[in-house]
Design an enzyme around this catalytic site. Structure first.
Site, PDB file in Angstrom:
ATOM      1  N   ALA A  60      -8.959  -8.638  -0.093  1.00 22.71           N
ATOM      2  CA  ALA A  60      -9.666  -8.407   1.168  1.00 22.71           C
ATOM      3  C   ALA A  60      -9.482  -6.973   1.641  1.00 22.71           C
ATOM      4  O   ALA A  60      -8.545  -6.275   1.231  1.00 22.71           O
ATOM      5  CB  ALA A  60      -9.165  -9.382   2.236  1.00 22.71           C
ATOM      6  N   ASP A  61     -10.385  -6.562   2.500  1.00 23.40           N
ATOM      7  CA  ASP A  61     -10.286  -5.256   3.142  1.00 23.40           C
ATOM      8  C   ASP A  61     -10.902  -5.362   4.530  1.00 23.40           C
ATOM      9  O   ASP A  61     -11.906  -6.063   4.715  1.00 23.40           O
ATOM     10  CB  ASP A  61     -11.011  -4.177   2.330  1.00 23.40           C
ATOM     11  CG  ASP A  61     -10.721  -2.782   2.843  1.00 23.40           C
ATOM     12  OD1 ASP A  61      -9.635  -2.256   2.541  1.00 23.40           O
ATOM     13  OD2 ASP A  61     -11.558  -2.223   3.579  1.00 23.40           O
ATOM     14  N   THR A  62     -10.303  -4.687   5.512  1.00 20.15           N
ATOM     15  CA  THR A  62     -10.761  -4.786   6.900  1.00 20.15           C
ATOM     16  C   THR A  62     -10.926  -3.405   7.514  1.00 20.15           C
ATOM     17  O   THR A  62     -10.078  -2.526   7.317  1.00 20.15           O
ATOM     18  CB  THR A  62      -9.761  -5.598   7.745  1.00 20.15           C
ATOM     19  OG1 THR A  62      -9.615  -6.915   7.195  1.00 20.15           O
ATOM     20  CG2 THR A  62     -10.234  -5.719   9.191  1.00 20.15           C
TER      21      THR A  62
END
Length: 203
Positions: free
Chosen positions: A73-75
């Protein structure tokens, strides 16, 4: 099925643990430089890069097999003016907080799933409404140390909750791992969601 979380984020680890999923943490460095200006496309691409880098690491170490599921994931935090990642230092954190103060921004998380030679990726977006923050508020919050490793320089589940009027969308997305979107992607990718994953791990 072996589950690997391709992230060093303690927030993502806590969310996945709270769901009862048994998993390992394996994180490989991935190139995060990009010219992509659309935040949704950016986090989707970076989540894929993180997942692929972790798969490559497991392959090099002889620890990759067809039953290994990688979750990456990346935010980012997106305002009308720029995409905010993690602050470089306290001054950068204060700058970000001044941008967010008294306005609404979006938190966008990309998720990728990889198993065998297959992969899928998606994203989720949540609108966050910030109350106005005085310079004293910003200085106090920066000095707390909480903004230092957070996208957008704040943690919705921590002290920053004092300044958040509300949000529209998935709360867990703001923390860093949108659970409902993860469940949707798992169902599309594997034919079963989180409940099925839990059942298979207990059989």
């Amino acid at each position: 099925m072996r589950v690997v979380l391709a992230s060093k984020s303690p927030r993502r680890r806590e969310i996945l643990s709270s769901l009862g999923i048994a998993f390992e943490i394996v994180s490989a460095d991935a190139d995060e430089s990009s010219t992509i200006t659309d935040p949704a496309l950016l986090v989707r691409e970076l989540a894929l890069r993180k997942g692929r880098a972790t798969r490559a690491l497991l392959e090099r170490e002889g620890k990759w097999d067809a039953d290994t599921l990688i979750i990456a994931a990346d935010t980012v935090v997106a305002t009308d003016r720029e995409i905010l990642g993690k602050p470089h230092d306290d001054a950068d954190a204060a700058r970000m907080l001044r941008l967010l103060s008294g306005s609404t921004h979006k938190v966008i998380s990309g998720i990728s799933l990889l198993i065998g030679d297959r992969e899928i990726a998606g994203f989720d977006s949540t609108a966050v409404h910030f109350a106005p923050m005085s310079n004293t508020d910003i200085d106090w919050y920066v000095q707390s140390g909480e903004p230092r490793d957070k996208a957008g320089a704040y943690a919705v589940q921590g002290l920053a909750s004092i300044f958040i009027r509300g949000l529209e969308g998935c709360y867990f997305n703001v923390v860093g791992l949108p659970v409902h979107r993860l469940n949707e992607l798992l169902t599309k990718f594997l034919g079963f969601g989180i409940v099925g994953l839990l059942k298979s791990s207990r059989d």
